[in-house]
Structure formats: C-alpha cells, structure tokens
Design a protein around this motif. Structure first.
Motif, short mmCIF file in Angstrom:
data_model
loop_
_atom_site.label_atom_id
_atom_site.label_comp_id
_atom_site.label_asym_id
_atom_site.label_seq_id
_atom_site.Cartn_x
_atom_site.Cartn_y
_atom_site.Cartn_z
N UNK A 46 0.37 -1.19 -0.17
CA UNK A 46 -0.30 -0.36 0.19
C UNK A 46 0.68 1.07 0.01
N UNK A 47 0.60 2.21 -0.47
CA UNK A 47 1.16 3.92 -0.87
C UNK A 47 0.69 4.67 0.36
N UNK A 48 1.10 5.26 0.97
CA UNK A 48 0.22 6.40 2.13
C UNK A 48 0.95 7.63 1.24
N UNK A 49 0.36 8.36 1.21
CA UNK A 49 1.12 10.23 0.28
C UNK A 49 0.36 11.23 1.09
N UNK A 50 1.47 11.72 1.45
CA UNK A 50 1.11 13.71 1.78
C UNK A 50 1.77 14.26 1.01
N UNK A 51 0.32 15.44 1.18
CA UNK A 51 0.63 16.52 -0.04
C UNK A 51 -0.08 15.78 -1.63
N UNK A 52 0.00 16.99 -2.13
CA UNK A 52 -0.53 17.21 -3.89
C UNK A 52 -0.24 15.83 -4.96
N UNK A 53 1.40 16.67 -4.58
CA UNK A 53 2.59 16.64 -5.04
C UNK A 53 2.54 14.48 -5.44
N UNK A 54 2.96 13.95 -4.33
CA UNK A 54 3.07 12.88 -3.74
C UNK A 54 1.60 11.84 -4.15
N UNK A 55 0.49 12.33 -4.28
CA UNK A 55 -0.77 12.33 -4.95
C UNK A 55 -0.89 11.63 -6.27
N UNK A 56 -0.25 12.90 -7.41
CA UNK A 56 -0.11 12.92 -8.30
C UNK A 56 0.89 11.54 -9.21
N UNK A 57 2.15 12.11 -8.12
CA UNK A 57 2.82 10.38 -9.12
C UNK A 57 2.20 9.54 -8.74
#
Length: 281
Positions: A46-57
């Motif tokens: 699983x991946x936990x993203x912090x912030x918009x740039x990480x989610x976009x990636x």
C-alpha cells in the motif's frame, strides 16, 4: 509512505504517524520514500501519500502501469477538491484523509465568536453547489444566514468579493481552487479588513496574513488520523471511506482582532468548548 516534501508540514505529519504506528505495535514495515521517488522493483502493499505532488505521482504510475492500478492508496495532507482533481474516479482501494474541516464546525465557531453577527459570506467556485447547500443548512440551524457568492473564474473574484462583503458580517474563506491563489487571497484579506469584516480562514498562514481566525488540522493531527484509518483497515484493500478532518486547532490574529474591536475567546479554550459540544451530540 511518500511525502511531497522532506520538511515542514510533511515531516511533522510523518513523525506523528510513525509514533502512532509504533505505539499501536503495527506489524509490517512503514517505509519512507524520498519525495518524487517510487519503488523501482516490486509492488508495495500500500502507499500513503502526503500532499498533492505525491498523490499525483502515484496516480500517474497507476495510469501508466496496470499492476500499480491495484495498489491501495491512502492520501493525506490534501484538500478534498485537490484530491478530486487528481483522482476523479478513485476505486474502492483509494481513500483520503482530507484537510477540510466539517461545515458545521465552521458555523459553530462563527456562532460562538460572533454572537451578534448573523450574516456569513462565503466565496465558492462553480463546483461548490453541494457545499453551498450544506453550509446554508448548518447556518440556518444556528440562526445564521449564509450569503454564498459564486466565483465562476479567477478574474471574477473581485466582483464576487464586493457582493459578498456588501451583505455579510463575517467572511468565510474555504480551500476552493477558484479563490486559492496566494496573491488573490491576500487582496481578499485586505479588502475585508478595510471594510472591517472579520475573515474566518482555513490555515494558520492565512491568519498570519490577516484573517481574524483560522480553523484547521495541524500536520501532527493529520498524521494521527491517518494512523487511526490504518487501525480501522486490517487489510489495505478495505480502507475506510474518505473523510474530513476529525481534529482541529484554532488560531487568532490578535492584532487584527484588536483593530476590529473583537473580543475573541482564548483559542485553546474555544477549541475545547467546540470539542465538548461535538462530543455531546
């Protein structure tokens, strides 16, 4: 864990999550990746993203590689509108902890701080109809009248602002992309201040820039909420549904409040009062 940045709010949220992870004696490794980097070999559980740039990636990788399309994702440190703009139709295994505060919390704050004010102005983008209805209902329940003004496009902001200020005692500024440009927000704060209308904003940065009060979740609170989401999901494929911030802080700009003649309760005590009221519902 993929942060958008190595420091600041991302580091604070990550630190709080790591502490909560250890305290819960979670099994498995919480691997922190470098900003802008994803694993080159193998798939993460699983991946936990912090912030918009990480989610976009992560979204771009899921779009480009079919095996990544099934990787569970939990996004945090991101407004609801920004999440929807990146991942328009998220599958069931993609969820989020939004930065947005519940509308009733904003209205409760306004009612407690401004007991003699009844008219609440708010600027909303063209996609804010659902939020308009919820805000209006929460306002009515507290004897307040919402003055929603739609900003169809960024260059229409100032005409909309004049309309909102002309019929408001308090101006509520929400994280809406149509009015979220830093320069535009600064001019909104200046215009409201000149007309002696206090602004309730969604971040401590806007309070420092001239809003009277701010209602927001701190990065540490976000990190702990992510940990609680993980606790509710024994398997990442079964994330709880996306949700608004469950914790909050209140900040005040004492200079602005004093200049506007506002007698604002101490922020920590005010936040505790609202928490107790929410807990009694």
């Amino acid at each position: 864990m993929l942060p958008s940045d190595a420091g600041g709010a991302h580091a604070e949220a990550l630190s709080a999550l790591q502490v909560a992870w250890r305290q819960a004696s979670r099994r498995g490794d919480l691997i922190v990746l470098e900003p802008g980097q994803l694993p080159t070999e193998g798939l993460p559980g699983a991946v936990i993203t912090l912030g918009s740039n990480a989610l976009r990636l992560v979204h771009s990788r899921a779009e480009a590689q079919s095996d990544w399309a099934r990787v569970p994702v939990l996004a945090a440190l991101i407004p609801r509108e920004a999440f929807a703009a990146i991942w328009r139709r998220p599958p069931a295994w993609v969820s989020a902890v939004y930065l947005d505060q519940p509308p009733d919390r904003y209205m409760e704050l306004i009612r407690k701080v401004f007991p003699k004010s009844t008219r609440v102005g708010v600027l909303l983008g063209p996609d804010g109809q659902a939020m308009r209805q919820v805000l209006a209902e929460e306002a009515r329940e507290r004897g307040l009248q919402l003055t929603p003004v739609t900003v169809s496009q960024p260059d229409g902001l100032y005409g909309a602002l004049r309309t909102a200020l002309a019929d408001s005692d308090v101006l509520l500024v929400l994280p809406d992309s149509t009015v979220a440009d830093a320069g535009a927000l600064q001019r909104v704060l200046i215009a409201a201040y000149r007309q002696r209308i206090p602004v309730i904003a969604y971040s401590p940065a806007l309070v420092r820039s001239g809003a009277a009060l701010g209602l927001y979740a701190s990065p540490a609170q976000v990190g702990r909420q992510v940990a609680s989401m993980l606790k509710l999901a024994p398997q990442a494929q079964n994330w709880p549904a996306s949700r608004l911030a469950d914790s909050f802080m209140i900040a005040t700009n004492e200079q602005v409040c004093r200049s506007l003649g506002l007698d604002v309760p101490e922020p920590v005590a005010l936040a505790e009062l609202i928490r107790r009221q929410e807990g009694s519902r």
